[in-house]
Design a protein around this motif. Structure first.
Motif, mmCIF file in Angstrom:
data_model
loop_
_atom_site.group_PDB
_atom_site.id
_atom_site.type_symbol
_atom_site.label_atom_id
_atom_site.label_comp_id
_atom_site.label_asym_id
_atom_site.label_seq_id
_atom_site.Cartn_x
_atom_site.Cartn_y
_atom_site.Cartn_z
ATOM 1 N N PRO A 83 0.807 -1.238 0.000
ATOM 2 C CA PRO A 83 0.000 0.000 0.000
ATOM 3 C C PRO A 83 0.831 1.274 0.000
ATOM 4 N N GLY A 84 1.939 1.296 0.722
ATOM 5 C CA GLY A 84 2.780 2.492 0.760
ATOM 6 C C GLY A 84 3.379 2.774 -0.612
ATOM 7 N N THR A 85 3.900 1.759 -1.243
ATOM 8 C CA THR A 85 4.511 1.937 -2.567
ATOM 9 C C THR A 85 3.464 2.373 -3.587
ATOM 10 N N ARG A 86 2.265 1.788 -3.471
ATOM 11 C CA ARG A 86 1.172 2.201 -4.372
ATOM 12 C C ARG A 86 0.882 3.687 -4.214
ATOM 13 N N ASN A 109 6.377 9.686 8.310
ATOM 14 C CA ASN A 109 7.520 8.874 8.783
ATOM 15 C C ASN A 109 8.208 8.132 7.648
ATOM 16 N N GLY A 110 7.494 7.926 6.539
ATOM 17 C CA GLY A 110 8.038 7.115 5.454
ATOM 18 C C GLY A 110 7.890 5.641 5.760
ATOM 19 N N SER A 111 8.083 4.823 4.729
ATOM 20 C CA SER A 111 7.879 3.376 4.883
ATOM 21 C C SER A 111 9.149 2.649 5.329
ATOM 22 N N TYR A 112 8.964 1.679 6.247
ATOM 23 C CA TYR A 112 10.040 0.729 6.571
ATOM 24 C C TYR A 112 9.656 -0.673 6.077
ATOM 25 N N ASN A 114 9.560 -3.821 3.260
ATOM 26 C CA ASN A 114 10.711 -4.452 2.575
ATOM 27 C C ASN A 114 10.716 -4.195 1.065
ATOM 28 N N GLY A 115 9.862 -3.262 0.601
ATOM 29 C CA GLY A 115 9.750 -2.997 -0.828
ATOM 30 C C GLY A 115 11.002 -2.417 -1.466
ATOM 31 N N ALA A 116 11.860 -1.770 -0.697
ATOM 32 C CA ALA A 116 13.123 -1.280 -1.274
ATOM 33 C C ALA A 116 14.150 -2.414 -1.314
ATOM 34 N N THR A 145 10.786 5.297 -2.773
ATOM 35 C CA THR A 145 9.520 4.825 -2.170
ATOM 36 C C THR A 145 9.598 4.661 -0.653
ATOM 37 N N HIS A 146 10.803 4.503 -0.115
ATOM 38 C CA HIS A 146 10.964 4.162 1.304
ATOM 39 C C HIS A 146 11.904 5.166 1.972
ATOM 40 N N SER A 147 11.327 6.182 2.636
ATOM 41 C CA SER A 147 12.201 7.207 3.214
ATOM 42 C C SER A 147 12.564 6.911 4.669
ATOM 43 N N GLY A 245 4.308 -16.357 5.701
ATOM 44 C CA GLY A 245 4.315 -14.893 5.793
ATOM 45 C C GLY A 245 4.577 -14.268 4.432
ATOM 46 N N ASP A 246 5.584 -13.407 4.375
ATOM 47 C CA ASP A 246 5.877 -12.691 3.127
ATOM 48 C C ASP A 246 6.736 -13.579 2.217
ATOM 49 N N THR A 247 6.126 -14.651 1.758
ATOM 50 C CA THR A 247 6.871 -15.716 1.062
ATOM 51 C C THR A 247 7.496 -15.289 -0.261
ATOM 52 N N ASP A 248 6.761 -14.491 -1.059
ATOM 53 C CA ASP A 248 7.336 -14.107 -2.357
ATOM 54 C C ASP A 248 8.581 -13.248 -2.146
ATOM 55 N N THR A 249 8.515 -12.386 -1.153
ATOM 56 C CA THR A 249 9.603 -11.419 -0.950
ATOM 57 C C THR A 249 10.807 -12.062 -0.254
HETATM 58 N N1 F2R Z 1 1.404 -6.246 -1.288
HETATM 59 C C1 F2R Z 1 1.882 -7.341 -1.042
HETATM 60 N N2 F2R Z 1 1.158 -8.339 -0.491
HETATM 61 C C2 F2R Z 1 -0.209 -8.164 -0.082
HETATM 62 C C3 F2R Z 1 -1.072 -9.141 -0.776
HETATM 63 C C4 F2R Z 1 -2.382 -8.481 -1.037
HETATM 64 C C5 F2R Z 1 -3.538 -9.341 -0.695
HETATM 65 N N3 F2R Z 1 -3.571 -9.650 0.696
HETATM 66 C C6 F2R Z 1 -3.549 -10.567 -1.553
HETATM 67 O O1 F2R Z 1 -3.619 -11.678 -0.990
HETATM 68 O O2 F2R Z 1 -3.534 -10.442 -2.770
HETATM 69 N N4 F2R Z 1 3.166 -7.643 -1.268
HETATM 70 C C7 F2R Z 1 4.115 -6.698 -1.633
HETATM 71 O O3 F2R Z 1 4.214 -5.715 -0.587
HETATM 72 C C8 F2R Z 1 5.409 -5.932 0.209
HETATM 73 C C9 F2R Z 1 6.327 -4.772 0.026
HETATM 74 O O4 F2R Z 1 5.690 -3.694 0.597
HETATM 75 P P1 F2R Z 1 6.241 -2.207 0.432
HETATM 76 O O5 F2R Z 1 6.454 -1.935 -0.996
HETATM 77 O O6 F2R Z 1 7.370 -2.008 1.342
HETATM 78 O O7 F2R Z 1 4.944 -1.439 0.904
HETATM 79 P P2 F2R Z 1 4.627 -0.560 2.216
HETATM 80 O O8 F2R Z 1 3.145 -0.450 2.287
HETATM 81 O O9 F2R Z 1 5.401 0.692 2.127
HETATM 82 O O10 F2R Z 1 5.194 -1.379 3.482
HETATM 83 C C10 F2R Z 1 4.683 -2.664 3.801
HETATM 84 C C11 F2R Z 1 3.948 -2.615 5.158
HETATM 85 O O11 F2R Z 1 4.840 -2.378 6.225
HETATM 86 C C12 F2R Z 1 4.165 -1.643 7.265
HETATM 87 N N5 F2R Z 1 4.846 -0.327 7.410
HETATM 88 C C13 F2R Z 1 5.823 0.177 6.658
HETATM 89 N N6 F2R Z 1 6.204 1.391 7.110
HETATM 90 C C14 F2R Z 1 5.452 1.669 8.171
HETATM 91 C C15 F2R Z 1 5.373 2.787 9.069
HETATM 92 N N7 F2R Z 1 6.182 3.869 8.961
HETATM 93 N N8 F2R Z 1 4.488 2.719 10.089
HETATM 94 C C16 F2R Z 1 3.674 1.623 10.229
HETATM 95 N N9 F2R Z 1 3.697 0.544 9.406
HETATM 96 C C17 F2R Z 1 4.568 0.558 8.397
HETATM 97 C C18 F2R Z 1 2.737 -1.449 6.771
HETATM 98 O O12 F2R Z 1 1.947 -2.494 7.245
HETATM 99 C C19 F2R Z 1 2.920 -1.495 5.272
HETATM 100 O O13 F2R Z 1 1.753 -1.763 4.545
HETATM 101 C C20 F2R Z 1 6.035 -7.184 -0.312
HETATM 102 O O14 F2R Z 1 5.590 -8.275 0.441
HETATM 103 C C21 F2R Z 1 5.516 -7.275 -1.721
HETATM 104 O O15 F2R Z 1 5.498 -8.606 -2.170
#
Ligand code: F2R
Ligand code: MG
Ligand code: MG
Length: 300
Positions: A83-86, A109-112, A114-116, A145-147, A245-249
């Motif tokens: 969602p963050g990357t989107r 705060n930016g994302s932490y 694992n998308g980077a 995408t991830h600050s 868990g996050d199997t693809d990644t």
């Molecule tokens: N999107 C997915 N998988 C979801 C599957 C969708 C659905 N359930 C289905 O079955 O089809 N996988 C991909 O996303 C992951 C990489 O995520 P990325 O790009 O880092 O995104 P994001 O949203 O920035 O971060 C992931 C989550 O981490 C938590 N988070 C991050 N920063 C945070 C902050 N500052 N404060 C609180 N929470 C934070 C959030 O939960 C984010 O959503 C990979 O698995 C890729 O395969």
């Protein structure tokens, strides 16, 4: 070395495609996971990795605006982005600069996530002989995408692991000592230190201690552990995905490190055969690896 470049990018794509059908399942739910069942479709992990490689090749190094543009150009929402990357990609599409967009999510705060880290493999290859520069570029490429510093640090550790694997580091102690000394963040250092004591641990303990989630600090060290625990590509990647868990990644990151160490030929042929080969599929990914190699080493 060319086989290792190919192995890194194809290993990552194969790990992603293998893990994708069970992303979000628990280890118990996928205990019936079979290595020969592969859909072959990669997800956001590989689509973003392709953008990183394309930009490094076109610009002969890091260019943030161009890399962000490549991410947008390649974007297919159905590949299941975080969602963050989107949200960042939407901001970029609206014209927000690549320096600013990632700072506007998660309450500033930016994302932490694992998308980077999951897309960083080409930077591990391109800067493999200069770890100071590799670390800095991994941070800058993550920032698109991830600050959050923990998102960036995870990507830098992953890029460094790929460079070390490429250079033949597998002696556990040597690799772990190097990464531990280099890491700036305690949460990563503490987990790296634990690896040595976890080499015979059961899955549940590994999940509790290292993690299997989509935050960088709950997945990057798990991938390094999966590489170190076994002595071949197939066992490492199967194990990583089997943690659930996050199997693809975690599969993609483990596959990238293993591919960098063992080379393309060590990846089970049936896994490579099953990988999609459409417009930006397997053949294109091999071409990207060869281009990175050619630019880096001036031959081939
Ligand atoms: N999107 C997915 N998988 C979801 C599957 C969708 C659905 N359930 C289905 O079955 O089809 N996988 C991909 O996303 C992951 C990489 O995520 P990325 O790009 O880092 O995104 P994001 O949203 O920035 O971060 C992931 C989550 O981490 C938590 N988070 C991050 N920063 C945070 C902050 N500052 N404060 C609180 N929470 C934070 C959030 O939960 C984010 O959503 C990979 O698995 C890729 O395969
Ligand atoms: Mg994914
Ligand atoms: Mg994932």
């Amino acid at each position: 070395m060319r086989s290792k470049f190919r192995g890194t990018l194809i290993g990552s794509a194969v790990g992603d495609a293998l893990g994708a059908p069970v992303e979000g399942c628990t280890a118990d739910e996928i205990s019936i996971f079979q290595n020969d069942i592969v859909e072959g479709r990669y997800t956001d992990d590989t689509e973003l990795m392709i953008g990183v490689a394309e930009s490094l090749i076109d610009k002969r190094g890091f260019d943030g605006a161009d890399m962000a543009h490549k991410f947008l150009r390649n974007y297919h929402a159905w590949r299941r982005y975080g969602p963050g990357t989107r949200a960042v990609l939407e901001l970029l599409r609206e014209g927000v600069s690549w320096e600013k967009a990632s700072t506007m999510i998660f309450g500033g705060n930016g994302s932490y996530g694992n998308g980077a880290a999951m897309r960083i493999a080409p930077i591990g290859l391109f800067y493999c002989d200069d770890i100071d520069t590799l670390w800095e570029i991994a941070y800058r490429a993550s920032h698109i995408t991830h600050s959050h510093v923990l998102g960036k640090e995870g990507a830098a550790i992953m890029a460094c692991s790929i460079a070390l694997a490429l250079r033949g580091y597998r002696d556990r102690e040597k690799m772990l000592n190097y990464l531990t000394a280099r890491t700036r963040e305690d949460i990563y250092r503490d987990k790296l230190i634990k690896i040595e004591q976890l080499l015979d641990a059961d899955k549940q303990t590994v999940i509790e201690e290292l993690g299997n989630r989509e935050t960088a600090f709950e997945s990057v060290i798990t991938a390094i552990y999966s590489f170190i625990r076994f002595d071949n590509f197939k066992d490492s990647v199967s194990y990583a995905i089997g943690l659930g868990g996050d199997t693809d990644t975690i599969g993609a990151m483990t596959g990238a490190i293993c591919g960098a160490y063992y080379g393309l030929e060590a990846i089970p042929a049936e896994w490579v055969d099953a990988l999609e080969d459409d417009e930006k599929g397997k053949s294109y990914i091999i071409w990207l690896a060869d281009e990175l190699y050619r630019i880096k080493f001036g031959s081939g």
